[in-house]
Each structure stands twice: as C-alpha cells, then as structure tokens.
Design a protein around this motif. Sequence first.
Motif, short mmCIF file in Angstrom:
data_model
loop_
_atom_site.label_atom_id
_atom_site.label_comp_id
_atom_site.label_asym_id
_atom_site.label_seq_id
_atom_site.Cartn_x
_atom_site.Cartn_y
_atom_site.Cartn_z
N ASP A 50 0.83 -1.21 0.00
CA ASP A 50 0.00 0.00 0.00
C ASP A 50 0.86 1.25 0.00
O ASP A 50 0.54 2.24 -0.66
CB ASP A 50 -0.94 0.00 1.20
CG ASP A 50 -2.13 -0.93 1.01
OD1 ASP A 50 -2.31 -1.46 -0.11
OD2 ASP A 50 -2.88 -1.12 1.98
N MET A 51 1.98 1.22 0.72
CA MET A 51 2.86 2.40 0.76
C MET A 51 3.44 2.68 -0.62
O MET A 51 3.53 3.84 -1.02
CB MET A 51 3.98 2.20 1.79
CG MET A 51 3.49 2.18 3.22
SD MET A 51 2.58 3.69 3.69
CE MET A 51 3.89 4.88 3.64
N ASP A 52 3.82 1.64 -1.35
CA ASP A 52 4.33 1.81 -2.70
C ASP A 52 3.26 2.39 -3.62
O ASP A 52 3.53 3.26 -4.45
CB ASP A 52 4.84 0.49 -3.28
CG ASP A 52 6.11 0.00 -2.61
OD1 ASP A 52 6.83 0.81 -2.00
OD2 ASP A 52 6.38 -1.21 -2.71
N LYS A 53 2.04 1.87 -3.47
CA LYS A 53 0.93 2.37 -4.28
C LYS A 53 0.66 3.84 -3.99
O LYS A 53 0.48 4.65 -4.90
CB LYS A 53 -0.33 1.55 -4.03
CG LYS A 53 -0.27 0.14 -4.54
CD LYS A 53 -1.53 -0.61 -4.18
CE LYS A 53 -1.46 -2.07 -4.57
NZ LYS A 53 -2.67 -2.80 -4.17
N ARG A 80 -7.87 8.05 -7.66
CA ARG A 80 -6.73 7.17 -7.95
C ARG A 80 -6.47 6.18 -6.83
O ARG A 80 -6.10 5.04 -7.09
CB ARG A 80 -5.50 8.02 -8.25
CG ARG A 80 -5.66 8.77 -9.55
CD ARG A 80 -4.49 9.63 -9.88
NE ARG A 80 -4.71 10.27 -11.18
CZ ARG A 80 -3.84 11.06 -11.76
NH1 ARG A 80 -2.68 11.34 -11.18
NH2 ARG A 80 -4.12 11.60 -12.93
N LEU A 81 -6.63 6.62 -5.59
CA LEU A 81 -6.42 5.71 -4.47
C LEU A 81 -7.49 4.62 -4.46
O LEU A 81 -7.21 3.45 -4.17
CB LEU A 81 -6.40 6.48 -3.15
CG LEU A 81 -5.16 7.36 -2.96
CD1 LEU A 81 -5.38 8.34 -1.81
CD2 LEU A 81 -3.92 6.51 -2.72
N GLU A 82 -8.72 5.00 -4.80
CA GLU A 82 -9.80 4.02 -4.89
C GLU A 82 -9.50 3.00 -5.98
O GLU A 82 -9.65 1.79 -5.79
CB GLU A 82 -11.13 4.71 -5.17
CG GLU A 82 -12.30 3.76 -5.23
CD GLU A 82 -13.62 4.48 -5.51
OE1 GLU A 82 -14.46 3.89 -6.20
OE2 GLU A 82 -13.80 5.61 -5.04
N LEU A 88 -8.16 5.25 2.32
CA LEU A 88 -7.57 6.21 3.26
C LEU A 88 -8.66 7.12 3.81
O LEU A 88 -9.67 7.37 3.14
CB LEU A 88 -6.50 7.07 2.56
CG LEU A 88 -5.21 6.38 2.14
CD1 LEU A 88 -4.29 7.37 1.45
CD2 LEU A 88 -4.51 5.76 3.34
N THR A 89 -8.42 7.64 4.99
CA THR A 89 -9.37 8.58 5.59
C THR A 89 -9.26 9.92 4.89
O THR A 89 -8.27 10.21 4.20
CB THR A 89 -9.06 8.79 7.08
OG1 THR A 89 -7.79 9.44 7.20
CG2 THR A 89 -9.04 7.47 7.84
#
Length: 103
Positions: A50-53, A80-82, A88-89
């Motif tokens: 997740d950190m890399d993403k 993009r995160l979705e 993420l909050t």
Amino acid sequence: MSTTGNANEGVDHHGQDGGSDALTAGEAQREMAGQAEQDRPAMSQNNASDMDKIAGVVAQTRVDVGGKDHESIVHVLRQRLEQAGVPLTGTDVDELARQVRGA
C-alpha cells in the motif's frame, strides 16, 4: 527478366523468415486456446505494498495536477487511491494533497 531456373520459385518465405517454424498470431492464439492465459493486466498482478501504491499515486498526481487547487487535488487523489484499492481517511487524503502541492 526471366524467372526460369529460379531455385526459390513457388516457395513462400512468409516475410523472408527462412522457413522457420514461426506461427502467425492467429495460429498462436488457436494453439493457446484453453490453456492458462493472462486474464488480468500485468500491473494488477504485481503485489505492491500500500505504501508503494500511495507513493506512486502521489508522484503521478503531482505531475498531473500539482498546480491545481487543494480540492481538485483531493478529488484526483481519492479517485486514484480508490482505483489502486487503497482506502484512506479524509484526513490522510488531505495530507497527501498538501504533499502534492508541496505545501
């Protein structure tokens, strides 16, 4: 120009491949039918953390919309995160948006 006596007469070289056993795209697909095939995009097969993403999303968002207003950046980041499958909050997304703007 005479064609009589030509040793290659009537020989199909398929693009001058020297008679190799190369298959056409259609032949290769028919041969592969029913076998395990790649059914997902190559990127989705990678197991990035997740950190890399998040780092990748932030970097690309900075390039694409880094000069826009905060809300526009937040909107793009959320999308993009979705898409990357990283929940993420709102507070976290706000912080990332500040990082994208360099503030």
